[in-house]
Design an enzyme around this catalytic site. Structure first.
Site, PDB file in Angstrom:
ATOM      1  N   LYS A 187       0.828  -1.214   0.000  1.00 25.99           N
ATOM      2  CA  LYS A 187       0.000   0.000   0.000  1.00 25.99           C
ATOM      3  C   LYS A 187       0.860   1.261   0.000  1.00 25.99           C
ATOM      4  O   LYS A 187       0.464   2.270  -0.588  1.00 25.99           O
ATOM      5  CB  LYS A 187      -0.964  -0.017   1.188  1.00 25.99           C
ATOM      6  CG  LYS A 187      -2.087  -1.019   0.987  1.00 25.99           C
ATOM      7  CD  LYS A 187      -3.212  -0.807   1.990  1.00 25.99           C
ATOM      8  CE  LYS A 187      -4.351  -1.778   1.735  1.00 25.99           C
ATOM      9  NZ  LYS A 187      -5.346  -1.773   2.817  1.00 25.99           N
ATOM     10  N   LYS A 232      -7.171 -13.350 -10.052  1.00 29.16           N
ATOM     11  CA  LYS A 232      -8.305 -13.474  -9.144  1.00 29.16           C
ATOM     12  C   LYS A 232      -9.441 -12.535  -9.581  1.00 29.16           C
ATOM     13  O   LYS A 232      -9.169 -11.442 -10.070  1.00 29.16           O
ATOM     14  CB  LYS A 232      -7.807 -13.078  -7.743  1.00 29.16           C
ATOM     15  CG  LYS A 232      -8.650 -13.600  -6.616  1.00 29.16           C
ATOM     16  CD  LYS A 232      -8.005 -13.266  -5.275  1.00 29.16           C
ATOM     17  CE  LYS A 232      -9.073 -12.826  -4.305  1.00 29.16           C
ATOM     18  NZ  LYS A 232      -8.579 -12.318  -3.048  1.00 29.16           N
ATOM     19  N   LYS A 292     -13.007  -6.683  -7.790  1.00 26.91           N
ATOM     20  CA  LYS A 292     -13.947  -5.604  -8.081  1.00 26.91           C
ATOM     21  C   LYS A 292     -13.261  -4.414  -8.736  1.00 26.91           C
ATOM     22  O   LYS A 292     -13.898  -3.576  -9.337  1.00 26.91           O
ATOM     23  CB  LYS A 292     -14.732  -5.184  -6.839  1.00 26.91           C
ATOM     24  CG  LYS A 292     -13.924  -5.003  -5.585  1.00 26.91           C
ATOM     25  CD  LYS A 292     -14.858  -4.911  -4.364  1.00 26.91           C
ATOM     26  CE  LYS A 292     -14.087  -5.045  -3.065  1.00 26.91           C
ATOM     27  NZ  LYS A 292     -14.942  -5.233  -1.894  1.00 26.91           N
TER      28      LYS A 292
END
Ligand code: TRP
Length: 337
Positions: free
Chosen positions: A119, A201, A204
């Site tokens: 991140k 994978k 979204k």
């Protein structure tokens, strides 16, 4: 159920961040199991809105997504009298315990978290302390409720390990305060892949809208997405090397119908991919229908949502305050007279 039996149930806890609506992959890999677990365990499920602040979301969007995700959890069909569903920021013990745990977590061990490194790379203009302390807030979420099991995906395993280490360290110093949580390994760790690239994978955030199915997609959208799913040129529904697209569809079909792979191969012997894709789409549509319909009515009913949030927060506060009080006493904070 008698009170005694209820008290003996093991506790399961998980929180979900209020981001975009979960995909079919999130649903089959996690949310669907939450409902099943709620029969055998004492379950606590929450919306991790404080965790979401680490990426500085748009305030209006965060509020909307929190309400929507809360409505989605309420629509899973959990029994609201037996289980707790709540919003993290509504229960002050989470922020409180996370601060205390910060003081029992080493800079070095938090620095080793791979999600922090990822991140920091992704949002290099906003590497805030919250991002660094993310795992101690998560540890607080878990430890406040004396949780036995945490259903976690691979990406959260290291954070759960840290929670265990901190719990053991704290117990070592002050006596048995925390239950040391274990990962919950579901029976079928279904990993659902992208419909457009079976090596990735289902996500979204995929740029290609055809790659993923949202739990709230309408039936005709679901149908179209499955019709355009990537397969191979063999035209046989079976498991084999190089048939990752078909294997992914078989996994989805299996999760929705309960049929195993042998049964699926027999069912579609001699049939083409067109028939198979239609069958998978129909199975997914039926699987998601009750959730979507319930969600529509729940999300529209603001007073029901508010009642559930108040009730959930009160129940969560009752359990967590007990742990937080004990911790404060142990470390030597003067109990409010
Ligand atoms: N970090 C988790 C995620 O992003 C969400 C989360 C917050 C969580 N607190 C938790 C999961 C406690 C399990 C237990 O997926």
């Amino acid at each position: 159920m008698t009170n005694v039996a209820q008290e003996q149930k093991k506790r399961v806890l998980s929180l979900i961040q209020p981001t975009a609506m979960p995909t079919l992959g999130n649903y089959l890999g996690a949310l669907k199991n939450w409902k099943e677990m709620s029969r055998d365990y004492d379950c606590i499920f929450g919306i991790a809105d404080l965790h979401a602040l680490t990426s500085r979301p748009n305030p209006g969007e965060l509020r909307r997504q929190t309400l929507e995700m809360f409505a989605l959890l309420l629509s899973l069909g959990l029994d609201p009298d037996e289980n707790i569903v709540f919003v993290q920021s509504h229960v002050c013990a989470h922020s409180e315990l996370s601060w205390i745990l910060n003081c029992y977590t080493q800079f070095g061990e938090a620095s080793r978290m791979t999600q922090f490194k990822e991140k920091s790379h992704k949002q290099s203009d906003n590497i805030n302390i919250g991002l660094f302390a993310y795992p101690t807030l998560m540890a607080a979420d878990i430890l406040l409720y004396l949780t036995n099991f945490v259903p976690v995906g691979a990406d959260q395993k290291q954070h759960l390990e840290l929670a265990r280490d901190v719990a053991e360290r704290f117990n070592g110093i002050y006596g048995n305060v925390f239950t040391v949580p274990e990962p919950f390994i579901g029976k079928k760790g279904a990993k659902i892949m992208s419909l457009q690239d079976p090596a990735a994978k289902m996500s979204k955030s995929d740029a290609n809208p055809k790659a993923s199915v949202s739990v709230l997609d309408e039936p005709d959208t679901i149908f179209k997405k499955f019709k355009s799913a990537v397969t191979d040129s063999e035209a046989q529904v079976r498991r084999a090397e190089g048939k990752d697209g078909i294997v992914n569809l078989m996994t989805i079909y299996s999760c929705c119908t309960g049929k195993d792979f042998d049964a699926i191969e027999r069912e579609f012997e001699g049939k083409g991919y067109g028939d198979f894709k239609s069958a998978v789409a129909e199975a997914v549509i039926e699987e998601l229908r009750p959730l979507r319909e319930k969600y529509k009515s729940v999300v529209a009913d603001k007073s029901y949502l508010a009642d559930c949030a108040v009730k959930g927060a009160a129940a969560a506060a009752r359990v967590s305050a007990r742990t937080a009080d004990k911790v404060k006493k142990k470390v030597g904070l003067w109990q409010k007279p």
